[in-house]
Scaffold this active site. Structure first.
Site, PDB file in Angstrom:
ATOM      1  N   GLY A   1     -29.618   0.751 -12.829  1.00  0.00           N
ATOM      2  CA  GLY A   1     -28.571   1.427 -12.088  1.00  0.00           C
ATOM      3  C   GLY A   1     -28.053   2.638 -12.853  1.00  0.00           C
ATOM      4  N   CYS A   2     -27.465   3.577 -12.130  1.00  0.00           N
ATOM      5  CA  CYS A   2     -27.042   4.828 -12.766  1.00  0.00           C
ATOM      6  C   CYS A   2     -25.936   4.597 -13.796  1.00  0.00           C
ATOM      7  CB  CYS A   2     -26.621   5.845 -11.712  1.00  0.00           C
ATOM      8  SG  CYS A   2     -25.352   5.296 -10.563  1.00  0.00           S
ATOM      9  N   HIS A   3     -24.821   3.977 -13.391  1.00  0.00           N
ATOM     10  CA  HIS A   3     -23.745   3.713 -14.347  1.00  0.00           C
ATOM     11  C   HIS A   3     -24.234   2.805 -15.478  1.00  0.00           C
ATOM     12  CE1 HIS A   3     -20.667   5.454 -11.734  1.00  0.00           C
ATOM     13  NE2 HIS A   3     -21.110   4.719 -10.741  1.00  0.00           N
ATOM     14  N   ALA A   4     -24.997   1.797 -15.103  1.00  0.00           N
ATOM     15  CA  ALA A   4     -25.471   0.812 -16.080  1.00  0.00           C
ATOM     16  C   ALA A   4     -26.337   1.442 -17.154  1.00  0.00           C
ATOM     17  CB  ALA A   4     -26.242  -0.301 -15.371  1.00  0.00           C
TER      18      ALA A   4
ATOM     19  N   TYR B   1     -26.036  12.389 -18.713  1.00  0.00           N
ATOM     20  CA  TYR B   1     -27.305  12.473 -17.985  1.00  0.00           C
ATOM     21  C   TYR B   1     -27.010  12.796 -16.525  1.00  0.00           C
ATOM     22  CZ  TYR B   1     -25.975   7.526 -17.200  1.00  0.00           C
ATOM     23  OH  TYR B   1     -25.298   6.365 -16.910  1.00  0.00           O
TER      24      TYR B   1
END
Length: 309
Positions: free
Chosen positions: A114-117, A280
């Site tokens: 996942g993006c946040h993860a 990122y």
């Protein structure tokens, strides 16, 4: 020629994967006509004809797609939340360890992080592995993302510019039940989920994840220099790398790597209090860039092929 199907090509992640792969001469993309892209039988045929298939779908649809695959040679790369903590699926962040790399290379089922993860795990995993941070640590995480992470509906909402409340950053996930929390806890081996505050801002793409730490939280009297050393030793590649500082005149833009598939990690602060930072693009290393990187690995080509770095 390596045959690839993107199930859900019309979403933000699927479109960006398509853009990365379509110019390549070593990949043949299976593209269904518009009138057939939601046809279960045609999707099933495409999934089973492919050497690798990306699932850019909601969780339930991703699970359904997995059940359609009968070809034992087809590699599935799922960008949804559905399989990120499943023990039979590899977690697609090879930079974390050699074990992660080898599981990716040997697996037919790979979950794209996942993006946040991605930012949180990139910062915490090496510190636990190095014995600098306890798996029992009670952590906080703040993540600022561009609105593209909300998908087509949110993109349209922001681009319409009809609501002045969208001008300012908007925190969400107040119930502490964000869908990324399970992988943020399981992958680094934490005993407790972090207190997590995601924030969406009025910019298209980019992501800045920060994790605050007090020196008292570190094990064996470790210092900020040892934290920096652990992260700099962990990330020396072309895609994820360490920087001594990411600041520009004391500021750091969450959109600084918009359009890039790279991730930069750093540490700011002083001897007593520090911030771990991961910068990122939520659509790059936070989604489609990570997915293409993993595809390159299983194809046996350079991991950076087709990426924007």
């Amino acid at each position: 020629m390596y045959t690839v199907f993107i199930d859900g090509r019309e979403g933000t992640t699927g479109l960006r994967i398509f853009d990365r792969l379509s110019p390549r001469s070593d990949i043949e993309l299976i593209v269904l006509p518009e009138e057939e892209r939601k046809n279960p039988q045609r999707r099933k045929e495409a999934l089973n004809q492919s050497d690798a298939a990306f699932l850019c779908l909601p969780d339930a649809a991703a699970r359904e797609a997995v059940s359609m695959v009968e070809n034992p040679k087809t590699v599935l790369l799922d960008t949804s939340t559905a399989h990120r903590t499943h023990p039979d699926w590899a977690y697609g962040f090879p930079e974390l360890s050699e074990e992660h790399t080898q599981k990716i290379l040997s697996s037919k089922r790979i979950a794209v992080p996942g993006c946040h993860a991605s930012g949180f795990i990139a910062l915490i995993y090496p510190l636990i592995a190095a014995g600098i941070l306890s798996y029992e640590a009670l952590l906080c995480c703040h993540s600022l993302t561009g609105y593209s992470g909300g998908g087509k509906k949110m993109i349209a909402q922001y681009r319409a510019c009809e609501d002045s409340s969208l001008d300012a950053p908007r925190p969400y996930g107040w119930t502490q039940a964000h869908k990324h929390l399970p992988e943020m806890t399981q992958i680094p081996g934490l005993a407790h989920a972090p207190a997590f505050l995601p924030v969406v801002g009025n910019f298209y793409s980019g992501m800045l994840v920060s994790v605050p730490l007090h020196r008292a939280q570190l094990l064996n009297g470790a210092s900020i220099d040892e934290v920096r050393s652990a992260l700099s030793a962990a990330y020396v590649g072309k895609i994820v790398s360490y920087r001594e500082s990411l600041l520009e005149n004391g500021f750091l833009s969450a959109g600084a790597l918009s359009g890039s598939d790279a991730m930069l990690v750093s540490v700011e602060g002083n001897a007593e209090r520090m911030q771990l930072l991961a910068l990122y693009d939520n659509l790059g290393k936070g989604a489609s860039g990570a997915a293409v990187q993993v595809l390159n690995m299983i194809m046996g080509v350079d991991a950076t092929t087709g990426l924007q770095l």
